[in-house]
Design an enzyme around this catalytic site. Structure first.
Site, PDB file in Angstrom:
ATOM      1  N   ILE A  12      -8.248   4.387  -2.176  1.00  0.00           N
ATOM      2  CA  ILE A  12      -7.571   3.232  -2.793  1.00  0.00           C
ATOM      3  C   ILE A  12      -8.517   2.037  -2.843  1.00  0.00           C
ATOM      4  CG2 ILE A  12      -5.615   1.643  -2.585  1.00  0.00           C
ATOM      5  CD1 ILE A  12      -4.044   4.007  -1.328  1.00  0.00           C
ATOM      6  N   ASP A  31     -17.691  -0.772   4.899  1.00  0.00           N
ATOM      7  CA  ASP A  31     -17.090   0.555   5.144  1.00  0.00           C
ATOM      8  C   ASP A  31     -17.986   1.334   6.112  1.00  0.00           C
ATOM      9  OD1 ASP A  31     -14.998   2.384   3.076  1.00  0.00           O
ATOM     10  OD2 ASP A  31     -16.138   3.389   4.660  1.00  0.00           O
ATOM     11  N   LEU A  33     -18.028   4.592   6.205  1.00  0.00           N
ATOM     12  CA  LEU A  33     -18.282   5.865   5.514  1.00  0.00           C
ATOM     13  C   LEU A  33     -17.782   7.073   6.309  1.00  0.00           C
ATOM     14  CD1 LEU A  33     -21.824   5.162   3.956  1.00  0.00           C
ATOM     15  CD2 LEU A  33     -19.582   4.838   2.918  1.00  0.00           C
ATOM     16  N   ALA A  79      -8.065   2.218   7.141  1.00  0.00           N
ATOM     17  CA  ALA A  79      -7.073   2.741   8.078  1.00  0.00           C
ATOM     18  C   ALA A  79      -6.964   4.256   7.967  1.00  0.00           C
ATOM     19  CB  ALA A  79      -5.716   2.115   7.779  1.00  0.00           C
ATOM     20  N   TYR A 145       2.108   7.053  12.220  1.00  0.00           N
ATOM     21  CA  TYR A 145       1.448   6.309  11.134  1.00  0.00           C
ATOM     22  C   TYR A 145       2.268   5.078  10.747  1.00  0.00           C
ATOM     23  CZ  TYR A 145      -0.008   5.113   6.434  1.00  0.00           C
ATOM     24  OH  TYR A 145      -0.391   4.422   5.326  1.00  0.00           O
ATOM     25  N   LYS A 149       1.472   0.910  11.256  1.00  0.00           N
ATOM     26  CA  LYS A 149       1.444  -0.042  10.135  1.00  0.00           C
ATOM     27  C   LYS A 149       2.465  -1.156  10.342  1.00  0.00           C
ATOM     28  CE  LYS A 149      -1.880   1.297   7.440  1.00  0.00           C
ATOM     29  NZ  LYS A 149      -2.926   0.388   6.933  1.00  0.00           N
ATOM     30  N   PHE A 173       3.962   3.243  -1.702  1.00  0.00           N
ATOM     31  CA  PHE A 173       4.683   4.511  -1.732  1.00  0.00           C
ATOM     32  C   PHE A 173       3.634   5.611  -1.974  1.00  0.00           C
ATOM     33  CE2 PHE A 173       9.109   3.459  -1.016  1.00  0.00           C
ATOM     34  CZ  PHE A 173       8.959   2.102  -0.838  1.00  0.00           C
ATOM     35  N   ASP A 287       8.638  14.076   8.008  1.00  0.00           N
ATOM     36  CA  ASP A 287       8.965  13.802   6.598  1.00  0.00           C
ATOM     37  C   ASP A 287      10.410  13.308   6.438  1.00  0.00           C
ATOM     38  OD1 ASP A 287       6.605  14.423   5.282  1.00  0.00           O
ATOM     39  OD2 ASP A 287       7.137  16.518   4.943  1.00  0.00           O
TER      40      ASP A 287
HETATM   41  N1  UFG Z   1       4.388  18.258   0.435  1.00  0.00           N
HETATM   42  C1  UFG Z   1       4.606  19.610   0.233  1.00  0.00           C
HETATM   43  N2  UFG Z   1       3.521  20.420   0.287  1.00  0.00           N
HETATM   44  C2  UFG Z   1       2.257  19.974   0.514  1.00  0.00           C
HETATM   45  C3  UFG Z   1       2.060  18.599   0.702  1.00  0.00           C
HETATM   46  C4  UFG Z   1       3.156  17.774   0.658  1.00  0.00           C
HETATM   47  O1  UFG Z   1       5.737  20.063   0.057  1.00  0.00           O
HETATM   48  O2  UFG Z   1       1.336  20.795   0.562  1.00  0.00           O
HETATM   49  C5  UFG Z   1       5.552  17.377   0.371  1.00  0.00           C
HETATM   50  C6  UFG Z   1       5.766  16.608   1.670  1.00  0.00           C
HETATM   51  O3  UFG Z   1       6.527  17.358   2.576  1.00  0.00           O
HETATM   52  C7  UFG Z   1       6.481  15.375   1.145  1.00  0.00           C
HETATM   53  C8  UFG Z   1       5.882  15.152  -0.251  1.00  0.00           C
HETATM   54  O4  UFG Z   1       5.306  16.396  -0.615  1.00  0.00           O
HETATM   55  O5  UFG Z   1       7.827  15.626   1.016  1.00  0.00           O
HETATM   56  C9  UFG Z   1       4.788  14.119  -0.263  1.00  0.00           C
HETATM   57  O6  UFG Z   1       3.876  14.400   0.799  1.00  0.00           O
HETATM   58  P1  UFG Z   1       2.450  13.736   0.903  1.00  0.00           P
HETATM   59  O7  UFG Z   1       1.759  14.386   2.064  1.00  0.00           O
HETATM   60  O8  UFG Z   1       1.779  13.795  -0.425  1.00  0.00           O
HETATM   61  O9  UFG Z   1       2.769  12.212   1.202  1.00  0.00           O
HETATM   62  P2  UFG Z   1       3.733  11.562   2.291  1.00  0.00           P
HETATM   63  O10 UFG Z   1       5.061  11.300   1.631  1.00  0.00           O
HETATM   64  O11 UFG Z   1       3.750  12.326   3.560  1.00  0.00           O
HETATM   65  O12 UFG Z   1       3.001  10.220   2.640  1.00  0.00           O
HETATM   66  C10 UFG Z   1       2.517   9.357   1.641  1.00  0.00           C
HETATM   67  C11 UFG Z   1       1.400   8.544   2.205  1.00  0.00           C
HETATM   68  C12 UFG Z   1       1.924   7.639   3.241  1.00  0.00           C
HETATM   69  C13 UFG Z   1       3.106   6.855   2.758  1.00  0.00           C
HETATM   70  C14 UFG Z   1       4.147   7.737   2.179  1.00  0.00           C
HETATM   71  C15 UFG Z   1       5.230   6.896   1.590  1.00  0.00           C
HETATM   72  O13 UFG Z   1       0.392   9.378   2.736  1.00  0.00           O
HETATM   73  O14 UFG Z   1       0.893   6.750   3.574  1.00  0.00           O
HETATM   74  O15 UFG Z   1       3.555   8.542   1.189  1.00  0.00           O
HETATM   75  O16 UFG Z   1       6.149   7.637   0.865  1.00  0.00           O
HETATM   76  F1  UFG Z   1       3.667   6.211   3.780  1.00  0.00           F
END
Ligand code: UFG
Length: 329
Positions: A12, A31, A33, A79, A145, A149, A173, A287
């Site tokens: 980002i 950074d 790295l 972060a 996490y 934050k 989000f 989740d």
């Molecule tokens: N998911 C799957 N399979 C995967 C990966 C993810 O089903 O292989 C699902 C997760 O269970 C979740 C959704 O897809 O329901 C999104 O998961 P991500 O891992 O892509 O993202 P997160 O929702 O866990 O988290 C992200 C950011 C956070 C932020 C959050 C806010 O990483 O920093 O969105 O919604 F807080």
């Protein structure tokens, strides 16, 4: 403006640096790295290697830069941000995300930089009853996490009251997609986020996508999230920094698209671009069922509006991954 961007070599951060430079601003990237990539730093930015936990190095860089003209705003992207990793390594998350911010704030105050744009997260809301989140809603994170934050947000607010710091806190989000040049995108060895994993499955880089949980209290049983294009998010940061330079006040806003999509809906939309194999597996720890933004405040206070939708997000991530494949073959 002259902007100091901690974490500007990361996903980002690097997109925000691109948008700052496109808007004509001067950018200094800081950074370590560890997860960021030197090649992702826009050639128009000045780069300094350093750690967010190293206050003396931050002060040294800010003083070097101030000699050429005052730094107007600092941005903090440095972060740790993977929800499942935070569940297994909570202490590392507190160290980096809470102590790291404290060191940065000390460095900013010592260098008389009084404005900060801070990356927070929708994870601070925890498991909202209705799914849609407003900035004034109750915060009760359900993973380390989100806890780190929320602690960071509170640290910034108290420091603001005590030391006259102005802040713009953004609660992100689900950020995905790549810059239109495809020069930068989410490029990591171990991807954990949904959109890039979908595209890896579609491109045959992984055998199939695992969908975590099919028994959530949502319309199709899979989790609902709010997907925002990284370029829209980056543009909001430019507006946030400009806001801080113009107004002597602070702001906390959600950054999402304002729309919720289930995991299955995202998979179905991606399948129209390229078919992919997937399977349902048990829930992943940490989740929440539903999480999507109300973005009225960002619209009203920043005059910001997302311009790109789910299909743009999916297409740009696919294009970026194809480009990576091409350059590796
Ligand atoms: N998911 C799957 N399979 C995967 C990966 C993810 O089903 O292989 C699902 C997760 O269970 C979740 C959704 O897809 O329901 C999104 O998961 P991500 O891992 O892509 O993202 P997160 O929702 O866990 O988290 C992200 C950011 C956070 C932020 C959050 C806010 O990483 O920093 O969105 O919604 F807080």
């Amino acid at each position: 403006m002259k902007v100091f961007v901690a974490g500007g070599a990361g996903y980002i951060g690097s997109h925000t640096v691109y948008e700052l430079i496109r808007a004509g601003h001067e950018v200094v990237v800081y950074d370590n790295l560890s997860t960021g990539c030197r090649d992702a730093v826009h050639p128009g930015a000045r780069f300094y290697e350093g750690d967010i936990l190293d206050k003396d190095r931050i002060v040294q860089v800010l003083q070097t830069e101030s000699a050429e003209g005052a730094v107007d705003v600092a941005m903090h992207f440095a972060a740790k941000l993977i929800v499942p990793e935070s569940v297994s390594m909570p202490l590392a998350y507190y160290h980096n995300n809470v102590e790291g911010l404290r060191q940065m704030l000390l460095g900013l105050m010592e260098s008389e930089v009084t404005s900060i744009v801070f990356s927070s997260t929708a994870a601070v809301y925890g498991e909202p009853q209705k799914g849609e989140c407003l900035e004034d809603d109750y915060t009760l994170p359900i993973n380390p996490y989100g806890e780190t934050k929320l602690a960071a947000e509170r640290m910034i607010k108290w420091a603001s009251e005590a030391h006259g710091l102005n802040y713009c806190i953004f609660r992100y989000f689900n950020v995905a997609g790549a810059d239109s040049t495809l020069e930068i995108g989410l490029n990591k060895d171990q991807l954990t986020h949904l959109v890039p994993l979908i595209m890896q499955a579609a491109l045959g880089q992984i055998e199939k996508l695992s969908i975590f949980g099919s028994d959530y209290d949502t319309f199709d049983g899979t989790c609902v999230r709010d997907y925002i294009h990284v370029t829209d998010l980056a543009k909001a940061h430019v507006k946030g920094a400009e806001y801080l330079c113009k107004q002597n006040s602070s702001l906390l806003v959600n950054l999402g698209s304002g729309e919720g999509y289930s995991v299955k809906e995202v998979v179905d939309a991606a399948s129209k671009l390229l078919p992919l194999a997937y399977e349902f597996v048990p829930r992943r720890p940490g989740d929440p069922a539903k999480l999507y933004a109300n973005i009225t405040k960002a619209r009203e206070q920043l005059g910001w509006q997302p311009e790109l939708g789910l299909n743009d997000i999916l297409q740009s991530d696919l294009d970026y991954r194809r480009k990576l494949l091409g350059s590796n073959s």
